[in-house]
Scaffold this motif. Structure first.
Motif, PDB file in Angstrom:
ATOM      1  N   VAL A   1       5.047  -1.034   2.419  1.00 13.48           N
ATOM      2  CA  VAL A   1       4.365   0.254   2.583  1.00 13.48           C
ATOM      3  C   VAL A   1       5.305   1.346   2.099  1.00 13.48           C
ATOM      4  N   PHE A   2       4.834   2.111   1.144  1.00 12.63           N
ATOM      5  CA  PHE A   2       5.708   3.163   0.623  1.00 12.63           C
ATOM      6  C   PHE A   2       5.015   4.513   0.670  1.00 12.63           C
ATOM      7  N   VAL A   3       5.825   5.560   0.675  1.00  7.80           N
ATOM      8  CA  VAL A   3       5.286   6.916   0.574  1.00  7.80           C
ATOM      9  C   VAL A   3       5.272   7.285  -0.908  1.00  7.80           C
TER      10      VAL A   3
ATOM     11  N   ASP B   1     -12.487   4.533  -1.823  1.00  9.39           N
ATOM     12  CA  ASP B   1     -12.249   5.582  -2.824  1.00  9.39           C
ATOM     13  C   ASP B   1     -11.186   5.153  -3.839  1.00  9.39           C
ATOM     14  N   GLN B   2     -10.368   4.168  -3.467  1.00 10.51           N
ATOM     15  CA  GLN B   2      -9.292   3.715  -4.358  1.00 10.51           C
ATOM     16  C   GLN B   2      -9.675   2.515  -5.228  1.00 10.51           C
ATOM     17  N   TYR B   3     -10.862   1.972  -5.008  1.00  6.23           N
ATOM     18  CA  TYR B   3     -11.253   0.776  -5.772  1.00  6.23           C
ATOM     19  C   TYR B   3     -11.184   0.980  -7.293  1.00  6.23           C
TER      20      TYR B   3
ATOM     21  N   THR C   1       0.833  -1.194   0.000  1.00  5.06           N
ATOM     22  CA  THR C   1       0.000   0.000   0.000  1.00  5.06           C
ATOM     23  C   THR C   1       0.870   1.247   0.000  1.00  5.06           C
ATOM     24  N   GLY C   2       0.302   2.325  -0.510  1.00  6.14           N
ATOM     25  CA  GLY C   2       1.025   3.590  -0.606  1.00  6.14           C
ATOM     26  C   GLY C   2       0.274   4.690   0.115  1.00  6.14           C
ATOM     27  N   VAL C   3       1.026   5.618   0.677  1.00  2.00           N
ATOM     28  CA  VAL C   3       0.426   6.750   1.383  1.00  2.00           C
ATOM     29  C   VAL C   3       0.968   8.024   0.755  1.00  2.00           C
ATOM     30  N   ARG C   4       0.076   8.915   0.379  1.00  2.00           N
ATOM     31  CA  ARG C   4       0.532  10.167  -0.247  1.00  2.00           C
ATOM     32  C   ARG C   4       1.076  11.137   0.801  1.00  2.00           C
ATOM     33  N   PRO C   5       2.184  11.792   0.489  1.00  2.00           N
ATOM     34  CA  PRO C   5       2.835  12.645   1.495  1.00  2.00           C
ATOM     35  C   PRO C   5       2.321  14.079   1.488  1.00  2.00           C
TER      36      PRO C   5
ATOM     37  N   ARG D   1      -2.812  10.163 -15.767  1.00  2.00           N
ATOM     38  CA  ARG D   1      -2.010   8.926 -15.711  1.00  2.00           C
ATOM     39  C   ARG D   1      -1.886   8.350 -14.307  1.00  2.00           C
ATOM     40  N   TYR D   2      -2.474   9.022 -13.332  1.00  2.00           N
ATOM     41  CA  TYR D   2      -2.343   8.579 -11.934  1.00  2.00           C
ATOM     42  C   TYR D   2      -2.595   7.075 -11.780  1.00  2.00           C
ATOM     43  N   PRO D   3      -3.707   6.556 -12.334  1.00  2.00           N
ATOM     44  CA  PRO D   3      -3.977   5.124 -12.137  1.00  2.00           C
ATOM     45  C   PRO D   3      -2.964   4.208 -12.832  1.00  2.00           C
TER      46      PRO D   3
ATOM     47  N   LEU E   1       0.340   4.879 -13.200  1.00  2.00           N
ATOM     48  CA  LEU E   1       1.507   4.855 -12.310  1.00  2.00           C
ATOM     49  C   LEU E   1       1.205   4.020 -11.065  1.00  2.00           C
ATOM     50  N   MET E   2      -0.013   4.142 -10.561  1.00  2.00           N
ATOM     51  CA  MET E   2      -0.379   3.361  -9.368  1.00  2.00           C
ATOM     52  C   MET E   2      -0.373   1.864  -9.678  1.00  2.00           C
ATOM     53  N   ALA E   3      -0.819   1.508 -10.878  1.00  2.00           N
ATOM     54  CA  ALA E   3      -0.770   0.096 -11.291  1.00  2.00           C
ATOM     55  C   ALA E   3       0.687  -0.372 -11.295  1.00  2.00           C
ATOM     56  N   ALA E   4       1.575   0.459 -11.854  1.00  2.00           N
ATOM     57  CA  ALA E   4       2.992   0.089 -11.905  1.00  2.00           C
ATOM     58  C   ALA E   4       3.568  -0.063 -10.490  1.00  2.00           C
ATOM     59  N   ASP E   5       3.163   0.829  -9.563  1.00  2.00           N
ATOM     60  CA  ASP E   5       3.618   0.704  -8.155  1.00  2.00           C
ATOM     61  C   ASP E   5       3.324  -0.695  -7.630  1.00  2.00           C
ATOM     62  N   ILE E   6       2.105  -1.136  -7.908  1.00  2.01           N
ATOM     63  CA  ILE E   6       1.655  -2.432  -7.381  1.00  2.01           C
ATOM     64  C   ILE E   6       2.417  -3.563  -8.087  1.00  2.01           C
TER      65      ILE E   6
ATOM     66  N   VAL F   1       6.128  10.415  -5.697  1.00  2.00           N
ATOM     67  CA  VAL F   1       5.987  10.794  -7.105  1.00  2.00           C
ATOM     68  C   VAL F   1       4.523  11.143  -7.403  1.00  2.00           C
ATOM     69  N   HIS F   2       3.623  10.361  -6.843  1.00  2.16           N
ATOM     70  CA  HIS F   2       2.204  10.693  -6.996  1.00  2.16           C
ATOM     71  C   HIS F   2       1.867  12.039  -6.365  1.00  2.16           C
ATOM     72  N   GLY F   3       2.589  12.395  -5.313  1.00  2.78           N
ATOM     73  CA  GLY F   3       2.347  13.687  -4.669  1.00  2.78           C
ATOM     74  C   GLY F   3       2.581  14.858  -5.622  1.00  2.78           C
TER      75      GLY F   3
END
Ligand code: TRP
Length: 329
Positions: free
Chosen positions: A39-41, A151-153, A6-10, A129-131, A133-138, A44-46
């Protein structure tokens, strides 16, 4: 064995609603889950909507808060998204060609970002492109389960679609990219103190922040919206839930149950409830803040160095596998 990420936005200050909704479930997971937890911060998404200078300050602080809330780096691999940015970004760019602009424009979180008088067309491309990049994170950590709030589903759905399309295109029958699932975490939605929707940093008066001075809590909670004796509403219900989540002893839980029942029976107990809620919230914040003060930024940086090495090893493996499958080596 499973792999969780899981990721948490900073961005900005974390509230007590972030704690019970996102951080506490992860802390509980580390005690029960057999497998690896990452668990990552998401620094980049920020950058999608914040200045780099702010993000580079906030990312260490966010990790420090995660550690202070009980995330144990001995059991959870912690890192910054930017530590594996070069691999993640390449995979994201390979994924880009497997999703259309129209599909990304339909993601509900994107529509929420657009101001009322603007169309989504005016938003910057990183939001679109947010989703991806998020797919790539996973994908970079081969995660099969992602504990996130509702909200993230839609983002997880995009990741699933991309993984399946990628595997169909290049997998030759095998799974190159692990198709992730949502890990259902108890979706606790805590209402703002003033009853103005969800507790969030966009309504600071209605929020309790993890770094709020302890002596300000009583007056914040004192002004909280309640309900007339015998009546229940979403705000009060969720403040009972918050209090239960922060209870440490059976006595405290019993006292909350008694107040809840008495309130429904038409007794005037809101004063007593607010005192108990203040006690529970203050106790929790005192503990969090003591932990936070004990961790230095330097310690956080050292821990991230260790976590980053592990995250990189896994990301290198995944990128290699992806390129090989694409015959793009
Ligand atoms: N989008 C998530 C949020 O806003 C943060 C995030 C980024 C994330 N990448 C992720 C969560 C990967 C889970 C997995 O909360």
């Amino acid at each position: 064995m499973g792999r969780v990420i899981t990721g948490v936005r900073p961005t900005g200050d974390l509230s007590i609603a972030n704690y019970v909704g996102a951080m506490k479930p992860i802390v509980e997971l580390q005690d029960t889950y057999e497998g690896s937890v990452n668990v990552f911060v998401a620094d980049v998404h920020g950058l999608t909507d914040q200045e780099p200078e702010l993000i580079s300050r906030m990312r260490i602080d966010t990790m420090r808060s995660l550690l202070a809330s009980g995330i144990d780096p001995e059991r959870i691999n912690v890192y910054l998204q930017s530590q594996i940015e070069s691999q993640t970004d390449v995979v994201a760019s390979y994924l880009d060609r497997h999703i259309s602009t129209a599909e990304l424009l339909r993601v509900p979180t994107l529509k929420d970002k657009a101001k009322k008088d603007q169309g989504v067309e005016t938003l910057n491309v990183s939001l679109l492109r947010y989703p991806v990049l998020m797919a790539a994170d996973i994908f970079m950590q081969d995660a099969d389960e992602v504990p996130v709030g509702q909200d993230q589903y839609p983002h997880i759905e995009v990741a699933r679609v991309l993984a399946r399309r990628f595997n169909r295109e290049y997998g030759d029958g095998s799974e190159i990219i692990v198709v992730p699932n949502v890990m259902a975490v108890e979706g606790l939605r805590i209402a703002a103190l003033d009853g103005g929707g969800k507790m969030s940093k966009s309504n600071p008066k209605g929020a309790i922040f993890l770094k709020d001075p302890i002596d300000s809590i009583g007056s914040k909670i004192g002004k909280a919206k309640t309900a007339a004796a015998g009546e229940m509403n979403e705000t009060l219900e969720s403040h009972f839930t918050l209090s239960r989540e922060l209870s440490k002893t059976q006595d405290q839980r019993d006292a909350l149950d008694r107040l809840y029942d008495a309130h429904l029976d038409g007794h005037n107990v809101m004063g007593s409830f607010k005192s108990l809620m203040t006690e529970l919230v203050s106790g929790f914040l005192a503990e969090f803040q003591a932990n936070y003060d004990q961790i230095s930024d330097e310690q956080v940086v050292d821990l991230l160095e260790v976590g980053g090495v592990k995250a990189n090893e896994q990301a290198d493996l995944v990128l290699g596998r992806v390129r090989k499958a694409m015959k793009f080596v």
